[in-house]
Design an enzyme around this catalytic site. Structure first.
Site, PDB file in Angstrom:
ATOM      1  N   GLY A 232      -3.947   4.911   0.354  1.00  0.00           N
ATOM      2  CA  GLY A 232      -4.296   6.309   0.128  1.00  0.00           C
ATOM      3  C   GLY A 232      -3.970   7.122   1.377  1.00  0.00           C
ATOM      4  O   GLY A 232      -2.809   7.335   1.662  1.00  0.00           O
TER       5      GLY A 232
ATOM      6  N   ASP B 125      11.450   1.061  -1.267  1.00  0.00           N
ATOM      7  CA  ASP B 125      10.174   1.776  -1.184  1.00  0.00           C
ATOM      8  C   ASP B 125      10.470   3.266  -1.011  1.00  0.00           C
ATOM      9  O   ASP B 125      11.046   3.675   0.002  1.00  0.00           O
ATOM     10  CB  ASP B 125       9.367   1.232   0.010  1.00  0.00           C
TER      11      ASP B 125
ATOM     12  N   HIS C 169       7.437   0.214  -3.557  1.00  0.00           N
ATOM     13  CA  HIS C 169       6.311   0.371  -2.641  1.00  0.00           C
ATOM     14  C   HIS C 169       5.108  -0.526  -2.948  1.00  0.00           C
ATOM     15  O   HIS C 169       4.459  -1.044  -2.043  1.00  0.00           O
ATOM     16  CB  HIS C 169       5.865   1.840  -2.672  1.00  0.00           C
TER      17      HIS C 169
ATOM     18  N   SER D 202       0.630   0.283   3.167  1.00  0.00           N
ATOM     19  CA  SER D 202       0.748   1.735   3.024  1.00  0.00           C
ATOM     20  C   SER D 202      -0.247   2.391   3.984  1.00  0.00           C
ATOM     21  O   SER D 202      -0.240   2.055   5.169  1.00  0.00           O
ATOM     22  CB  SER D 202       0.481   2.070   1.553  1.00  0.00           C
ATOM     23  N   TRP D 203      -1.106   3.293   3.530  1.00  0.00           N
ATOM     24  CA  TRP D 203      -2.124   3.841   4.442  1.00  0.00           C
ATOM     25  C   TRP D 203      -2.946   2.698   5.072  1.00  0.00           C
ATOM     26  O   TRP D 203      -3.395   2.806   6.209  1.00  0.00           O
ATOM     27  CB  TRP D 203      -3.058   4.815   3.718  1.00  0.00           C
TER      28      TRP D 203
HETATM   29  N1  STX Z   1       0.021   7.137   0.433  1.00  0.00           N
HETATM   30  C1  STX Z   1       0.459   5.813   0.299  1.00  0.00           C
HETATM   31  C2  STX Z   1      -0.668   4.877   0.041  1.00  0.00           C
HETATM   32  O1  STX Z   1      -1.351   4.468   0.933  1.00  0.00           O
HETATM   33  C3  STX Z   1       0.989   8.080   0.945  1.00  0.00           C
HETATM   34  C4  STX Z   1      -0.926   4.497  -1.320  1.00  0.00           C
HETATM   35  N2  STX Z   1      -0.165   4.740  -2.336  1.00  0.00           N
HETATM   36  N3  STX Z   1      -0.797   4.237  -3.447  1.00  0.00           N
HETATM   37  C5  STX Z   1      -1.919   3.699  -3.063  1.00  0.00           C
HETATM   38  O2  STX Z   1      -2.011   3.844  -1.748  1.00  0.00           O
HETATM   39  C6  STX Z   1      -2.932   3.013  -3.955  1.00  0.00           C
HETATM   40  C7  STX Z   1      -2.309   1.841  -4.636  1.00  0.00           C
HETATM   41  C8  STX Z   1      -4.122   2.554  -3.165  1.00  0.00           C
HETATM   42  C9  STX Z   1      -3.411   3.969  -4.996  1.00  0.00           C
END
Ligand code: STX
Length: 315
Positions: A43, A266, A294, A110-111
């Protein structure tokens, strides 16, 4: 071949009051006497999912999952006050101390990779190993790519829906336009923006997008926390001292065993970022998955992550 472990229930769930305002929801699963690992979700604002428990051998690991401030079952829901990267880093330390854990393996995509880097660079002595996926460093170029001009060229169909909500006069700064709506007093304005924001991300997360994923991202309960918290962090540059902070401080963690798992295709967190990170961190084990986007559920990414949770269970 590495595949998901069978679904399991947590052996323990609890709440932790981390500030006057925030209470976070935590769970432990696997083997109570196993090697500790903490899972940092994406997120920010994405919350945890039962399937995350299936990436770790339940006989070997004691896995700790929690909903970061303001999302999932943490309260208050979608709250932006007292919600920064450094609050989350402090929460992770509170959790570790509460559970009596000396050192643990940190897993984040990701985050979650951003937060794992911020945490490990703040508390390197607490980290046994790092498993990082879909690297995100929150630099302006990365935000611009995904929310302004970049990914739009690969997914023009989904992009049109993301744009639809914003009048042409405000399209020069979409992050600002969305922030305004996501923090509007009118819940209907907030929700419409939250759904459009989240569906954009859901539409671009996989090499082969599926309806199930879109349904999840479009759900109002998920979308409101996810969109508001993401946009709040991104508007504030992730609360980093400088946009290269996480690259500049790599010396603090280069001695820790670590792997980067990165999908070649990604679109949310393009490989440039992982490439820049491994460039300043030659010790890291850099694993590119040639046929993946991703999401952590991309088959090649899933298999590689499990290969490494197995490998690192012996450290
Ligand atoms: N945000 C990327 C990220 O962390 C820019 C992310 N993208 N989708 C998610 O996290 C979830 C799968 C947790 C919804």
């Amino acid at each position: 071949m590495n595949h998901l472990f069978p679904p399991i229930e947590p052996f323990n769930e609890f709440k932790l009051q981390v500030s006057d305002l925030h209470e976070i929801h935590l769970q432990q699963s696997g083997n109570p006497a196993g090697k500790p690992a903490v899972f940092l979700h994406g997120g920010p604002g994405g919350g945890i999912e039962p399937i995350y428990r299936q990436y770790f051998d339940p006989e070997k690991w004691r896995l700790i999952l929690f909903d970061q401030r303001g999302c999932g079952k943490s309260k208050p829901f979608a709250e932006l006050r007292e919600n920064t990267t450094w609050d989350l880093v402090a929460d992770i330390e509170k959790i570790r101390e509460q559970l009596g854990i000396n050192r643990w393996t940190v897993f984040g995509g990701s985050w979650g990779s951003t937060l794992a880097l911020a945490y490990s660079q703040s508390h390197p002595e607490r980290c046994t190993a790092l498993i990082l996926r879909g690297i995100f460093l929150l630099r302006k170029s990365e935000l611009n790519w995904f929310y302004q001009d970049g990914a739009s060229h690969i997914f023009p169909d989904a992009w049109d829906k993301y744009l639809e909500l914003i009048p042409e006069t405000e399209r020069g700064d979409l992050l600002a336009a969305y922030y305004k709506r996501l923090t509007d007093d009118d819940p209907e304005v907030r929700l419409a923006a939250a759904r459009a924001w989240s569906i954009w991300e859901g539409s671009t997360s996989k090499l082969h997008p599926n309806k199930l994923l879109l349904d999840r991202f479009g759900k109002s309960q998920f979308a409101e926390a996810f969109a508001r918290i993401e946009c709040h962090y991104f508007t504030n540059g992730g609360f980093l001292e400088s946009e290269d902070q996480l690259l500049d401080n790599i010396d603090r963690i280069r001695h820790i065993p670590a792997v980067i798992v990165q999908g070649r295709y990604d679109v949310v967190c393009p490989m440039t970022t992982a490439w820049d990170l491994q460039g300043v961190w030659p010790e890291v084990d850099f694993q590119v998955i040639p046929d993946a986007g991703h999401s952590m559920s991309e088959p090649g990414i899933l298999a590689k992550l499990i290969e490494y949770t197995n490998k690192y269970s012996d450290l």
